[in-house]
Design an enzyme around this catalytic site. Structure first.
Site, PDB file in Angstrom:
ATOM      1  N   LYS A  23       0.893  -1.424   0.152  1.00 22.34           N
ATOM      2  CA  LYS A  23      -0.413   0.365   0.328  1.00 22.34           C
ATOM      3  C   LYS A  23       1.368   0.540   0.372  1.00 22.34           C
ATOM      4  O   LYS A  23       2.417   1.516   0.554  1.00 22.34           O
ATOM      5  CB  LYS A  23      -0.928   0.311   1.226  1.00 22.34           C
ATOM      6  CG  LYS A  23      -1.322   1.211   1.721  1.00 22.34           C
ATOM      7  CD  LYS A  23      -1.586   1.366   2.920  1.00 22.34           C
ATOM      8  CE  LYS A  23      -0.589   1.646   3.620  1.00 22.34           C
ATOM      9  NZ  LYS A  23      -0.070   2.990   4.345  1.00 22.34           N
TER      10      LYS A  23
ATOM     11  N   ASP B 143      -5.325   0.845   8.469  1.00 24.35           N
ATOM     12  CA  ASP B 143      -5.255   0.474   7.381  1.00 24.35           C
ATOM     13  C   ASP B 143      -5.408  -0.917   6.223  1.00 24.35           C
ATOM     14  O   ASP B 143      -6.045  -0.816   5.592  1.00 24.35           O
ATOM     15  CB  ASP B 143      -3.701   0.320   6.810  1.00 24.35           C
ATOM     16  CG  ASP B 143      -2.775   1.757   7.304  1.00 24.35           C
ATOM     17  OD1 ASP B 143      -3.444   2.588   6.342  1.00 24.35           O
ATOM     18  OD2 ASP B 143      -1.383   1.765   6.688  1.00 24.35           O
TER      19      ASP B 143
END
Length: 309
Positions: free
Chosen positions: A12, A143
């Site tokens: 990410k 996240d």
């Protein structure tokens, strides 16, 4: 013969990250444009019918996780939460091929947890709604929901507010970690006097035809954690400078709370050349050239693939 299920857990990248506030419970409010790369971990799994969940960890970044208690691993935690939610008696033997650095700002553990949820929903043939999966994901970390979504996303709140973003052009990138971890709580504490950024600075309808156009607009944003992170780990500055010096660099920035940094390059050749040049001078850094996942590729990676052993 048993089927083996596989999920990609892509890195990410926070193209920008703004701290926009702080709740009474201590959680910080963020706004971040997130994308994903071809570089990532890989999770494999085989079905068990006795309810037991096991995890083996392999790969070049396995050592730190192998030394920690298995119960603390986000893969195990995600699997058990999903098992409880679904009230299933099925289990799994999971193998995590750990390729991303641990605790490095590119969502390695979060991506692994999201991959676990996707893999087990497929393996166990579960019919759980988006709301249930999102709730489990957020309970595992800020996240995890965006990693579960797996597409270019404008993330806000504490990670629970996700707005899909128009597909980005393929972005050649280099990711570098200096090989030293930084503590996310320590970074937030170090920036407490820095104030907060304004919200809604980014147009979520914007379409970009090139990496150069995106990088130009990203110059208007930043990563609000960078100054605090570099005060704790000055090597982050060395990484950013190394990335920015190479030909074709359009943008160099820290991702998440660090210490991994990324740079967008104009061409794939320039990204690969930059990675090779920097690696020749820093053999103790984790360095990988990669590119962003297209929405189609990301969608395909989110579909559990099974095959016979």
């Amino acid at each position: 013969m048993s089927a083996t299920y596989r999920q990609h857990a892509p890195a990410k990248i926070n193209l920008f990250l703004h701290v926009t506030g702080k709740r009474d419970d201590g959680y910080h409010l963020l706004e971040s444009l997130v994308c994903f790369t071809e570089a990532g971990d890989v999770l494999n799994g085989e079905l068990r019918d006795d309810g037991k969940i096991t995890l083996a960890i392999t790969g070049p970044m396995a050592s730190p996780l192998s030394q920690a208690p298995a119960e603390d691993n986000l893969v195990i935690r995600a699997a058990r939460l999903l098992q409880q939610e679904a009230q299933t008696t099925l289990g799994a033997d999971l193998i995590l091929d750990k390729r991303l650095p641990v605790a490095s700002g590119i969502g390695g553990g979060s991506a692994d947890a999201a991959a676990t949820l996707r893999l087990l929903v497929d393996m166990w043939k579960l019919d759980l709604g988006t709301e249930s999966l999102s709730r489990i994901a957020l309970s595992l970390g800020a996240d995890v929901p965006v990693c579960l979504n797996g597409k270019t996303t404008l993330m806000s709140g504490i990670g629970e507010k996700l707005n899909d973003f128009p597909e980005l052009p393929s972005l050649p990138m280099v990711l570098i970690n200096p090989g030293k971890p930084v503590s996310t709580p320590a970074i937030f504490k170090a920036r407490e006097e820095d104030g907060f950024s304004d919200e809604n600075l980014w147009d979520i309808t914007a379409h970009y035809q090139s990496g150069a156009a995106l990088a130009a607009d990203l110059q208007e944003c930043g990563n609000d954690l960078t100054l605090a992170a570099t005060s704790i780990l000055p090597e982050i500055c060395d990484v950013l400078n190394a990335l920015a010096r190479e030909e074709g660099c359009l943008l160099a920035r820290m991702s998440g709370s660090g210490a991994t940094c990324f740079a967008i390059y104009d061409t794939t050749d320039q990204a690969e050349q930059a990675a090779n040049t920097i690696a020749s001078a820093h053999d103790d850094w984790w360095i990988t050239p990669t590119q962003t996942l297209s929405e189609q590729a990301s969608t395909l990676s989110n579909i559990g693939a099974s095959f016979l052993d």
